[in-house]
Every structure is written in structure tokens, then in C-alpha cells.
Design a protein around this motif. Structure first.
Motif, PDB file in Angstrom:
ATOM      1  N   PRO A 115      -3.101  -1.808   5.327  1.00  0.00           N
ATOM      2  CA  PRO A 115      -4.185  -0.933   5.798  1.00  0.00           C
ATOM      3  C   PRO A 115      -4.184   0.440   5.133  1.00  0.00           C
ATOM      4  CG  PRO A 115      -3.223  -2.109   7.644  1.00  0.00           C
ATOM      5  CD  PRO A 115      -2.348  -2.402   6.451  1.00  0.00           C
ATOM      6  N   ARG A 116      -2.996   0.976   4.847  1.00  0.00           N
ATOM      7  CA  ARG A 116      -2.934   2.284   4.168  1.00  0.00           C
ATOM      8  C   ARG A 116      -3.550   2.184   2.779  1.00  0.00           C
ATOM      9  NH1 ARG A 116       1.349   4.918   1.233  1.00  0.00           N
ATOM     10  NH2 ARG A 116       2.863   3.328   1.882  1.00  0.00           N
ATOM     11  N   PHE A 117      -3.246   1.105   2.054  1.00  0.00           N
ATOM     12  CA  PHE A 117      -3.834   0.910   0.732  1.00  0.00           C
ATOM     13  C   PHE A 117      -5.354   0.773   0.826  1.00  0.00           C
ATOM     14  CE2 PHE A 117      -5.366  -2.072  -2.516  1.00  0.00           C
ATOM     15  CZ  PHE A 117      -5.057  -1.365  -3.663  1.00  0.00           C
ATOM     16  N   MET A 118      -5.825   0.051   1.831  1.00  0.00           N
ATOM     17  CA  MET A 118      -7.269  -0.153   1.970  1.00  0.00           C
ATOM     18  C   MET A 118      -7.993   1.143   2.316  1.00  0.00           C
ATOM     19  SD  MET A 118      -7.415  -3.903   3.815  1.00  0.00           S
ATOM     20  CE  MET A 118      -9.176  -4.078   3.472  1.00  0.00           C
ATOM     21  N   ARG A 119      -7.355   2.006   3.093  1.00  0.00           N
ATOM     22  CA  ARG A 119      -7.964   3.304   3.379  1.00  0.00           C
ATOM     23  C   ARG A 119      -8.041   4.166   2.124  1.00  0.00           C
ATOM     24  NH1 ARG A 119      -5.300   2.670   8.499  1.00  0.00           N
ATOM     25  NH2 ARG A 119      -3.394   3.605   7.641  1.00  0.00           N
ATOM     26  N   PRO A 281      -7.943  -4.554 -14.962  1.00  0.00           N
ATOM     27  CA  PRO A 281      -8.914  -3.934 -14.057  1.00  0.00           C
ATOM     28  C   PRO A 281      -8.259  -2.874 -13.180  1.00  0.00           C
ATOM     29  CG  PRO A 281      -9.087  -6.330 -13.999  1.00  0.00           C
ATOM     30  CD  PRO A 281      -7.841  -6.012 -14.753  1.00  0.00           C
ATOM     31  N   ALA A 282      -9.015  -1.844 -12.851  1.00  0.00           N
ATOM     32  CA  ALA A 282      -8.483  -0.769 -12.014  1.00  0.00           C
ATOM     33  C   ALA A 282      -7.981  -1.302 -10.682  1.00  0.00           C
ATOM     34  CB  ALA A 282      -9.554   0.298 -11.797  1.00  0.00           C
ATOM     35  N   LYS A 283      -8.663  -2.313 -10.130  1.00  0.00           N
ATOM     36  CA  LYS A 283      -8.274  -2.841  -8.823  1.00  0.00           C
ATOM     37  C   LYS A 283      -6.867  -3.454  -8.864  1.00  0.00           C
ATOM     38  CE  LYS A 283     -10.694  -7.232  -9.681  1.00  0.00           C
ATOM     39  NZ  LYS A 283     -11.766  -8.147  -9.224  1.00  0.00           N
ATOM     40  N   VAL A 284      -6.506  -4.072  -9.987  1.00  0.00           N
ATOM     41  CA  VAL A 284      -5.169  -4.640 -10.130  1.00  0.00           C
ATOM     42  C   VAL A 284      -4.150  -3.532 -10.360  1.00  0.00           C
ATOM     43  CG1 VAL A 284      -3.699  -6.171 -11.495  1.00  0.00           C
ATOM     44  CG2 VAL A 284      -6.073  -6.813 -10.999  1.00  0.00           C
ATOM     45  N   ARG A 285      -4.496  -2.609 -11.247  1.00  0.00           N
ATOM     46  CA  ARG A 285      -3.563  -1.524 -11.581  1.00  0.00           C
ATOM     47  C   ARG A 285      -3.182  -0.699 -10.371  1.00  0.00           C
ATOM     48  NH1 ARG A 285      -4.987   3.409 -12.555  1.00  0.00           N
ATOM     49  NH2 ARG A 285      -7.127   2.827 -13.128  1.00  0.00           N
ATOM     50  N   VAL A 286      -4.173  -0.314  -9.544  1.00  0.00           N
ATOM     51  CA  VAL A 286      -3.858   0.565  -8.417  1.00  0.00           C
ATOM     52  C   VAL A 286      -3.035  -0.168  -7.365  1.00  0.00           C
ATOM     53  CG1 VAL A 286      -5.860   2.052  -8.802  1.00  0.00           C
ATOM     54  CG2 VAL A 286      -6.078   0.084  -7.249  1.00  0.00           C
ATOM     55  N   PHE A 287      -3.268  -1.486  -7.210  1.00  0.00           N
ATOM     56  CA  PHE A 287      -2.495  -2.226  -6.209  1.00  0.00           C
ATOM     57  C   PHE A 287      -1.046  -2.405  -6.661  1.00  0.00           C
ATOM     58  CE2 PHE A 287      -1.296  -6.283  -4.003  1.00  0.00           C
ATOM     59  CZ  PHE A 287      -1.305  -5.756  -2.724  1.00  0.00           C
ATOM     60  N   VAL A 288      -0.849  -2.735  -7.922  1.00  0.00           N
ATOM     61  CA  VAL A 288       0.514  -2.889  -8.437  1.00  0.00           C
ATOM     62  C   VAL A 288       1.238  -1.549  -8.395  1.00  0.00           C
ATOM     63  CG1 VAL A 288       1.890  -3.478 -10.463  1.00  0.00           C
ATOM     64  CG2 VAL A 288      -0.076  -4.887  -9.850  1.00  0.00           C
ATOM     65  N   ASP A 289       0.562  -0.479  -8.793  1.00  0.00           N
ATOM     66  CA  ASP A 289       1.176   0.857  -8.727  1.00  0.00           C
ATOM     67  C   ASP A 289       1.533   1.225  -7.293  1.00  0.00           C
ATOM     68  OD1 ASP A 289       0.931   1.120 -11.446  1.00  0.00           O
ATOM     69  OD2 ASP A 289      -0.825   2.440 -11.383  1.00  0.00           O
TER      70      ASP A 289
END
Length: 297
Positions: A115-119, A281-289
Motif C-alpha cells: 500500500p505504501r508503494f501504491m500511494r 519501463p518506469a513502472k518496473v524500475r520504480v518497483f524494483v528500486d
């Protein structure tokens, strides 16, 4: 060779490896097969080394080709990321992020921080599929997978998220009745709770100052569900080797007792696996980071 020509030849070489051949690379780059072959020859002449062993049916990386592919892939990824930041600033993560993950790590360690990541990324939609099998990212249309198995495909990248610390433990009642094993070798004759399916041989690997050793273990209960094994261990059915995050509370409260702590378990790394560093993709990069930052990598 001029820098821009060298960069083009490098990009062509990396694409050949990722696409699986000259013809697929030509299609991906939207140039002729002859141009792809010419770029490869220019790079090999520049390096004075053969990068690919070519036959009529396949292309295989040479030893120096493997090294160059790894390093050139990182260089191209850095260039592309720099261009993205220079031209557009921080790119917003948006769209649908499709994730495949091993069940227990996601449930015990990631679900509560999701949830923190989704916010942090309100334009991002997330779809999660939990399974213990290794998925095919391309065929099954996943953006990334969280798994313990290193990638075998050269076009797929694995980035370490964390190491899964495992401990060997049993209930106080079991240890009172059967005694405390003093060495890993004593486990061979004990009732162990096995994270396994069907009838395959199960070995627990340990490491100490003298090196690594494997111990074959046996038991009446096999399961690919860590909680099933945990509950059986608490009830005194046998000895369990479990990820620490699964039994941490039981160790703290005394429901389970750690044993063989001087013999360190050989533990697996959890990897984030995704198709290539290039065009990430940015969506993958930010989640892995996010995961690497959360777990301290």
C-alpha cells in the motif's frame, strides 16, 4: 571507428543476442540483415576478437562475447536512462504492472508494504500472481517476477532483492523427547519436515569455517506450504528448516527453539527478474528500486 558508429555497432550486437539472431535483430532494428552483419563485423574488427560463433543454424556467444554483452548492456541502459532524465525529468510510473512472485515471501514480507508503494504511484495499477513455479515472462506477459532461480535466458536480467535467511528449529517438546542434535549430520536420523513435493531427494546445505556440506534429510511430511510445516513443527512432529521471517514470532515466544545455530544454512537470494535492462519501463524500475531500498540492497 567514430564514437557514433561504435555505439551503433554495440547496439546492434546487443540486439542480436537479445533477439536470438541476425534476422530477428534486423526486424527489431528495422534495418537490413546485411546492415546487421556489417555492424557486427565492424565491432569485431574494432575489438580484434570474435564475439559470436556463427553456423548456418544458430549463433552462440564466445567467452569474450559473453563479457562484452554484459558490459555493453549496462552501458546502453545507462545511456538510455540518462537520456530519459535529461529530456523528460522523472518519468511517471503508470499503466498496469504485472508481477509474478513466490507465495510465501510476498505474503509475509511484501504484501504489508505494497500500500505504501501504491500511494507513492497513484497512476499505477498492479496485478499480482502468486505461485512457486518459474514463469515465462514473455509468454505469460509479466513485467517482472520475484523468484529464487537465477535467469537462464541472456535477454533476462536478475537483480538481487535480499537474501532469505533460514533457521533450523523444533518445538521444546520435540527436543525434550528426542534430544537436541549437535551436528547437521545427526539430522539424517531425525524426523524432518520437508519443504518439497512428491518423492524427490531433499538435502539441507550448511556452511561453517571448514566449508559447505550437504545433509540428506527424511520425514513423513512434505509440503510446499511453509505454514503447514511451521504448524507441524510447533506441534512437535519434527525438525523444520524455515525462512526466519516465517518462524520469527514463534522463536520469540518460545513455541519453537532454534538449533544448530553454529552451522549456518546456505541461503538463497531472492531476485527481481525482468526482460533486459534496456528500455526498462518506469513502472518496473520504480518497483524494483522500492523493493531494493526496503530490503536494504
Amino acid at each position: 571507428m567514430p564514437v557514433m558508429d561504435l555505439l551503433g555497432a554495440i547496439r546492434t550486437f546487443v540486439t542480436i543476442v537479445e533477439a536470438g539472431g541476425l534476422a530477428p535483430a534486423a526486424e527489431r532494428l528495422q534495418i537490413s540483415a546485411a546492415a546487421v552483419s556489417r555492424h557486427l563485423a565492424l565491432l569485431e574488427n574494432h575489438l580484434e576478437a570474435r564475439l559470436l560463433d556463427r553456423t548456418t543454424r544458430r549463433h552462440r556467444l564466445t567467452e569474450i562475447g559473453e563479457t562484452c554483452f554484459e558490459r555493453y548492456s549496462r552501458i546502453l541502459a545507462d545511456i538510455e536512462q540518462t537520456q530519459q532524465f535529461a529530456t523528460a525529468g522523472t518519468i511517471e510510473a503508470k499503466g498496469v504492472l504485472r508481477v509474478a512472485s513466490t507465495i510465501h515471501f510476498w505474503t509475509w514480507r511484501i504484501a504489508h508494504v505494497l500500500p505504501r508503494f501504491m500511494r507513492m504511484h497513484p497512476a499505477l495499477e498492479i496485478q499480482v500472481n502468486l505461485s512457486e513455479r518459474v514463469v515465462d515472462l514473455v509468454e505469460e506477459n509479466y513485467d517482472l517476477a520475484l523468484q529464487f532461480h537465477p535467469p537462464v535466458n541472456q535477454s533476462v536480467v536478475g537483480r538481487k532483492i535480499t537474501t532469505i535467511q533460514r533457521v533450523v528449529c523444533a518445538s521444546p517438546e520435540y527436543l525434550r523427547l528426542h534430544g537436541v542434535p549437535r551436528t547437521p549430520e545427526e539430522l539424517t536420523n531425525r524426523e524432518c519436515l520437508l519443504y518439497a513435493s512428491r518423492g524427490e531427494i531433499v538435502e539441507w546445505r550448511f556452511r561453517n569455517a571448514e566449508g559447505e556440506r550437504s545433509v540428506r534429510v527424511n520425514g513423513r511430511l512434505r509440503s510446499t506450504d511453509a505454514n503447514t510445516l511451521r504448524l507441524a513443527g510447533i506441534e512437535g512432529i519434527g525438525i523444520i528448516r524455515s525462512p526466519l521471517f516465517v518462524v520469527e514470532e514463534d522463536l520469540r515466544t518460545g513455541r519453537l527453539q532454534r538449533i544448530l545455530s553454529e552451522a549456518q544454512s546456505v541461503d538463497p537470494d531472492l531476485l527481481a527478474v525482468y526482460p533486459s535492462r534496456r528500455h526498462l519501463p518506469a513502472k518496473v524500475r520504480v518497483f524494483v528500486d522500492f523493493l531494493c531500498e526496503h530490503f536494504g540492497q
